[in-house]
Design a protein around this motif. Structure first.
Motif, PDB file in Angstrom:
ATOM      1  N   ARG A 185      -6.037   5.405  -6.607  1.00 40.73           N
ATOM      2  CA  ARG A 185      -5.199   4.322  -7.537  1.00 40.73           C
ATOM      3  C   ARG A 185      -6.164   3.958  -8.651  1.00 40.73           C
ATOM      4  O   ARG A 185      -5.837   3.731  -9.839  1.00 40.73           O
ATOM      5  CB  ARG A 185      -4.565   3.314  -6.558  1.00 40.73           C
ATOM      6  CG  ARG A 185      -3.077   3.957  -6.050  1.00 40.73           C
ATOM      7  CD  ARG A 185      -2.860   2.542  -4.970  1.00 40.73           C
ATOM      8  NE  ARG A 185      -1.578   2.634  -4.573  1.00 40.73           N
ATOM      9  CZ  ARG A 185      -1.310   3.098  -3.390  1.00 40.73           C
ATOM     10  NH1 ARG A 185      -2.265   3.268  -2.410  1.00 40.73           N
ATOM     11  NH2 ARG A 185       0.047   2.917  -2.846  1.00 40.73           N
ATOM     12  N   TYR A 186      -7.513   3.667  -8.035  1.00 40.16           N
ATOM     13  CA  TYR A 186      -8.367   2.850  -9.045  1.00 40.16           C
ATOM     14  C   TYR A 186      -8.759   3.991  -9.967  1.00 40.16           C
ATOM     15  O   TYR A 186      -8.724   3.488 -11.382  1.00 40.16           O
ATOM     16  CB  TYR A 186      -9.636   2.476  -8.224  1.00 40.16           C
ATOM     17  CG  TYR A 186     -10.731   2.212  -9.031  1.00 40.16           C
ATOM     18  CD1 TYR A 186     -10.838   0.999  -9.618  1.00 40.16           C
ATOM     19  CD2 TYR A 186     -11.735   2.945  -9.190  1.00 40.16           C
ATOM     20  CE1 TYR A 186     -12.008   0.573 -10.443  1.00 40.16           C
ATOM     21  CE2 TYR A 186     -12.708   2.524  -9.951  1.00 40.16           C
ATOM     22  CZ  TYR A 186     -13.062   1.441 -10.497  1.00 40.16           C
ATOM     23  OH  TYR A 186     -13.992   1.151 -11.276  1.00 40.16           O
TER      24      TYR A 186
ATOM     25  N   GLU B 207       4.542   4.276  -6.649  1.00 40.58           N
ATOM     26  CA  GLU B 207       4.166   3.632  -5.305  1.00 40.58           C
ATOM     27  C   GLU B 207       4.954   3.758  -4.209  1.00 40.58           C
ATOM     28  O   GLU B 207       4.556   3.827  -3.142  1.00 40.58           O
ATOM     29  CB  GLU B 207       4.047   1.893  -5.697  1.00 40.58           C
ATOM     30  CG  GLU B 207       2.858   1.643  -6.889  1.00 40.58           C
ATOM     31  CD  GLU B 207       1.419   1.849  -6.556  1.00 40.58           C
ATOM     32  OE1 GLU B 207       1.389   2.004  -5.022  1.00 40.58           O
ATOM     33  OE2 GLU B 207       0.682   1.790  -7.145  1.00 40.58           O
TER      34      GLU B 207
ATOM     35  N   SER C 137       2.438   7.801   3.201  1.00 40.32           N
ATOM     36  CA  SER C 137       1.668   6.804   3.911  1.00 40.32           C
ATOM     37  C   SER C 137       2.069   6.361   5.424  1.00 40.32           C
ATOM     38  O   SER C 137       1.900   6.708   6.400  1.00 40.32           O
ATOM     39  CB  SER C 137       0.956   5.648   3.246  1.00 40.32           C
ATOM     40  OG  SER C 137       0.320   4.847   4.118  1.00 40.32           O
TER      41      SER C 137
ATOM     42  N   GLU D 207      -6.062   4.443 -12.725  1.00 42.90           N
ATOM     43  CA  GLU D 207      -5.992   3.188 -13.502  1.00 42.90           C
ATOM     44  C   GLU D 207      -7.010   3.231 -14.541  1.00 42.90           C
ATOM     45  O   GLU D 207      -6.821   2.947 -15.902  1.00 42.90           O
ATOM     46  CB  GLU D 207      -5.946   1.845 -12.865  1.00 42.90           C
ATOM     47  CG  GLU D 207      -5.660   0.525 -13.152  1.00 42.90           C
ATOM     48  CD  GLU D 207      -4.247   0.486 -13.503  1.00 42.90           C
ATOM     49  OE1 GLU D 207      -3.506   0.444 -12.506  1.00 42.90           O
ATOM     50  OE2 GLU D 207      -4.007  -0.330 -14.542  1.00 42.90           O
TER      51      GLU D 207
ATOM     52  N   GLU E  59       3.978   5.441  -0.634  1.00 46.35           N
ATOM     53  CA  GLU E  59       4.070   4.649   0.489  1.00 46.35           C
ATOM     54  C   GLU E  59       4.906   5.695   1.688  1.00 46.35           C
ATOM     55  O   GLU E  59       4.837   5.374   2.729  1.00 46.35           O
ATOM     56  CB  GLU E  59       4.601   3.416   0.323  1.00 46.35           C
ATOM     57  CG  GLU E  59       3.687   2.235  -0.213  1.00 46.35           C
ATOM     58  CD  GLU E  59       2.658   1.924   0.667  1.00 46.35           C
ATOM     59  OE1 GLU E  59       2.754   1.656   1.887  1.00 46.35           O
ATOM     60  OE2 GLU E  59       1.591   1.845   0.086  1.00 46.35           O
TER      61      GLU E  59
ATOM     62  N   ARG F  44      -6.364   6.379  -0.466  1.00 47.52           N
ATOM     63  CA  ARG F  44      -5.205   5.955  -1.417  1.00 47.52           C
ATOM     64  C   ARG F  44      -5.796   5.063  -2.283  1.00 47.52           C
ATOM     65  O   ARG F  44      -4.949   4.958  -3.440  1.00 47.52           O
ATOM     66  CB  ARG F  44      -4.215   5.835  -0.707  1.00 47.52           C
ATOM     67  CG  ARG F  44      -3.825   6.934   0.458  1.00 47.52           C
ATOM     68  CD  ARG F  44      -2.771   6.670   1.277  1.00 47.52           C
ATOM     69  NE  ARG F  44      -2.289   7.792   2.301  1.00 47.52           N
ATOM     70  CZ  ARG F  44      -2.832   8.208   3.207  1.00 47.52           C
ATOM     71  NH1 ARG F  44      -3.994   7.465   3.714  1.00 47.52           N
ATOM     72  NH2 ARG F  44      -2.462   9.074   4.131  1.00 47.52           N
ATOM     73  N   ALA F  45      -6.596   4.089  -2.189  1.00 47.77           N
ATOM     74  CA  ALA F  45      -6.977   3.159  -2.985  1.00 47.77           C
ATOM     75  C   ALA F  45      -7.841   3.684  -4.059  1.00 47.77           C
ATOM     76  O   ALA F  45      -7.807   3.328  -5.233  1.00 47.77           O
ATOM     77  CB  ALA F  45      -7.765   1.831  -2.352  1.00 47.77           C
TER      78      ALA F  45
ATOM     79  N   GLU G   9      -6.202  -3.170  -3.548  1.00 46.51           N
ATOM     80  CA  GLU G   9      -5.805  -1.726  -2.907  1.00 46.51           C
ATOM     81  C   GLU G   9      -6.544  -1.491  -1.903  1.00 46.51           C
ATOM     82  O   GLU G   9      -5.698  -0.840  -0.876  1.00 46.51           O
ATOM     83  CB  GLU G   9      -5.686  -0.738  -4.183  1.00 46.51           C
ATOM     84  CG  GLU G   9      -4.912  -1.059  -5.456  1.00 46.51           C
ATOM     85  CD  GLU G   9      -3.270  -0.926  -5.179  1.00 46.51           C
ATOM     86  OE1 GLU G   9      -2.993  -0.299  -4.104  1.00 46.51           O
ATOM     87  OE2 GLU G   9      -2.554  -1.296  -5.945  1.00 46.51           O
ATOM     88  N   GLN G  10      -7.785  -1.529  -1.685  1.00 45.66           N
ATOM     89  CA  GLN G  10      -8.564  -1.011  -0.646  1.00 45.66           C
ATOM     90  C   GLN G  10      -7.929  -1.847   0.486  1.00 45.66           C
ATOM     91  O   GLN G  10      -7.653  -1.200   1.553  1.00 45.66           O
ATOM     92  CB  GLN G  10      -9.923  -1.505  -0.938  1.00 45.66           C
ATOM     93  CG  GLN G  10     -10.884  -1.440   0.152  1.00 45.66           C
ATOM     94  CD  GLN G  10     -12.044  -1.648  -0.052  1.00 45.66           C
ATOM     95  OE1 GLN G  10     -13.106  -0.952  -0.690  1.00 45.66           O
ATOM     96  NE2 GLN G  10     -12.728  -2.653   0.595  1.00 45.66           N
TER      97      GLN G  10
ATOM     98  N   LEU H 262     -16.081   1.502  -3.277  1.00 44.70           N
ATOM     99  CA  LEU H 262     -14.681   1.261  -2.990  1.00 44.70           C
ATOM    100  C   LEU H 262     -14.420   2.444  -1.656  1.00 44.70           C
ATOM    101  O   LEU H 262     -14.982   3.452  -1.753  1.00 44.70           O
ATOM    102  CB  LEU H 262     -13.848   1.685  -4.098  1.00 44.70           C
ATOM    103  CG  LEU H 262     -12.318   1.241  -3.894  1.00 44.70           C
ATOM    104  CD1 LEU H 262     -12.016  -0.344  -3.854  1.00 44.70           C
ATOM    105  CD2 LEU H 262     -11.442   1.757  -5.099  1.00 44.70           C
ATOM    106  N   TYR H 263     -13.370   2.007  -0.793  1.00 44.45           N
ATOM    107  CA  TYR H 263     -13.024   2.772   0.221  1.00 44.45           C
ATOM    108  C   TYR H 263     -11.583   3.037   0.471  1.00 44.45           C
ATOM    109  O   TYR H 263     -10.909   2.156  -0.236  1.00 44.45           O
ATOM    110  CB  TYR H 263     -13.942   2.786   1.391  1.00 44.45           C
ATOM    111  CG  TYR H 263     -13.800   1.444   2.232  1.00 44.45           C
ATOM    112  CD1 TYR H 263     -14.916   0.449   2.030  1.00 44.45           C
ATOM    113  CD2 TYR H 263     -12.943   0.732   2.729  1.00 44.45           C
ATOM    114  CE1 TYR H 263     -14.879  -0.806   2.559  1.00 44.45           C
ATOM    115  CE2 TYR H 263     -12.707  -0.282   3.383  1.00 44.45           C
ATOM    116  CZ  TYR H 263     -13.657  -1.268   3.424  1.00 44.45           C
ATOM    117  OH  TYR H 263     -13.678  -2.468   3.720  1.00 44.45           O
ATOM    118  N   GLU H 264     -11.171   3.563   1.352  1.00 45.88           N
ATOM    119  CA  GLU H 264      -9.814   3.991   1.534  1.00 45.88           C
ATOM    120  C   GLU H 264      -9.470   5.180   0.368  1.00 45.88           C
ATOM    121  O   GLU H 264      -9.117   4.654  -0.681  1.00 45.88           O
ATOM    122  CB  GLU H 264      -8.850   2.803   1.555  1.00 45.88           C
ATOM    123  CG  GLU H 264      -8.796   2.279   2.941  1.00 45.88           C
ATOM    124  CD  GLU H 264      -8.343   2.808   4.007  1.00 45.88           C
ATOM    125  OE1 GLU H 264      -7.341   3.765   4.005  1.00 45.88           O
ATOM    126  OE2 GLU H 264      -8.786   2.681   5.214  1.00 45.88           O
TER     127      GLU H 264
END
Lengths: 211, 211
Positions: free
Chosen positions: B72-73, B97, B104, B76, B101, B68-69, A97-98, B64-66
């Motif tokens: 999600r992480y 999703e 985004s 989950e 998007e 929006r990722a 996802e990143q 982890l970065y971003e």
């Protein structure tokens, strides 16, 4: 159930979806939407995709749009069929996802500018913004330097497995390398170049290009 | 394990992450990165986030970065803890999703231009591009018209459940409504306005604003 892909087999975002469907061995048919005739702005298409852009898919009664959402949906739905494009653990998926987001937020805006102006503007009789081209190439180059470092440490962007993170780069980078004379941006970076050769040699991508 | 969030509690992308962590009842601490001093471009931060933007998280050994990722992480990883922000079925997640998007790709670019020029440029002594402001407001308005239609049919963007699709809109829309005098873009659209009142009344978002 054959998945209907509304779009154009040669359009970049449609290619993202088709590449995923082929990897996952999902049967599909492309329902052409004629962008030149403005079919994507007609009421019938807007019922599927209210923003008026391709692609959209129909799978039985289920309709979905946004190519990066569609590829996540099929990677999840057919997780056990074909290669696992989301990683095996929650952490691996996190990293997938990143890099999906890196493509969307950091890579795409600059490569989109380059392709739009250098490939599509001439065809549409529109001018090329040279200053924007210079800035976009510089910014994309800096992003690719970070990719080079990343790909010196792992074979693919999210780790040592091919994933959606790699797949999502295919359509626009194909234009960069083959259509606007900027292959050197990939080829001059050793690890990026090896990665590009690897991901474009996959049977799924070759099949997409033949559609 | 306390999640370390490197960033600024008041920065928009950090707020996206913090809002998700609070929804999921995950313990965190914010490790301030001083953007004014350029700490996000220093080698130590670039080891965490090579693109030099906030936020990044560290959760044990996992980085982890971003934003929006990251959301999600955590949605989950803690699926069973707090509200399910990804939907219950693969199809519901697909629609989550899709709207992630849409934010985004369709919503963010225009609202980002407006906030960057009208909120941040004056603070940095940079000029405001009036033509770009006009175009961005017009484009954002068209996107919001589609949201209005969508939200007349379902309570939230992805269906009748609050999800990451809604949450991801909070930080920048907060600026639009509260900081750049464009609340009318939300308030003049009945269903968008009701949706905005609903999602900003959540305890998690109120806590984010108090940080």
């Amino acid at each position: 159930m054959v998945v209907k892909v509304y779009g154009q087999a040669m359009a970049s975002a449609s290619r993202r979806v088709l590449s995923c469907l082929i990897e996952k061995n999902v049967e599909f048919e492309v329902i052409p939407v004629d962008l030149m005739k403005g079919e994507h702005k007609q009421p019938e298409f807007l019922k599927l995709q209210p923003f008026g852009v391709v692609p959209a898919i129909q799978d039985g009664d289920f309709i979905l749009y946004e190519s990066r959402a569609i590829i996540r949906y099929y990677a999840e739905k057919y997780r056990e069929q074909g290669p696992d494009l989301l990683g095996k653990t929650i952490e691996e998926r996190g990293v997938v996802e990143q890099w999906l987001e890196v493509e969307s937020q950091n890579y795409h805006p600059h490569i989109y500018n380059l392709v739009k102006h250098l490939l599509f503007h001439p065809k549409m009789g529109l001018p090329i913004d040279e200053k924007l081209m210079e800035e976009s190439e510089e910014k994309l180059g800096k992003v690719l330097d970070i990719y080079e470092d990343r790909l010196s440490k792992s074979k693919y962007l999210a780790g040592d497995f091919y994933s959606l993170a790699d797949l999502t780069h295919l359509p626009f980078t194909h234009y960069l390398v083959n259509d606007i004379g900027k292959a050197y941006m990939i080829k001059d970076r050793k690890h990026v170049s090896a990665w590009w050769d690897d991901i474009t040699s996959r049977s799924s991508w070759k099949q997409v290009l033949e559609l």
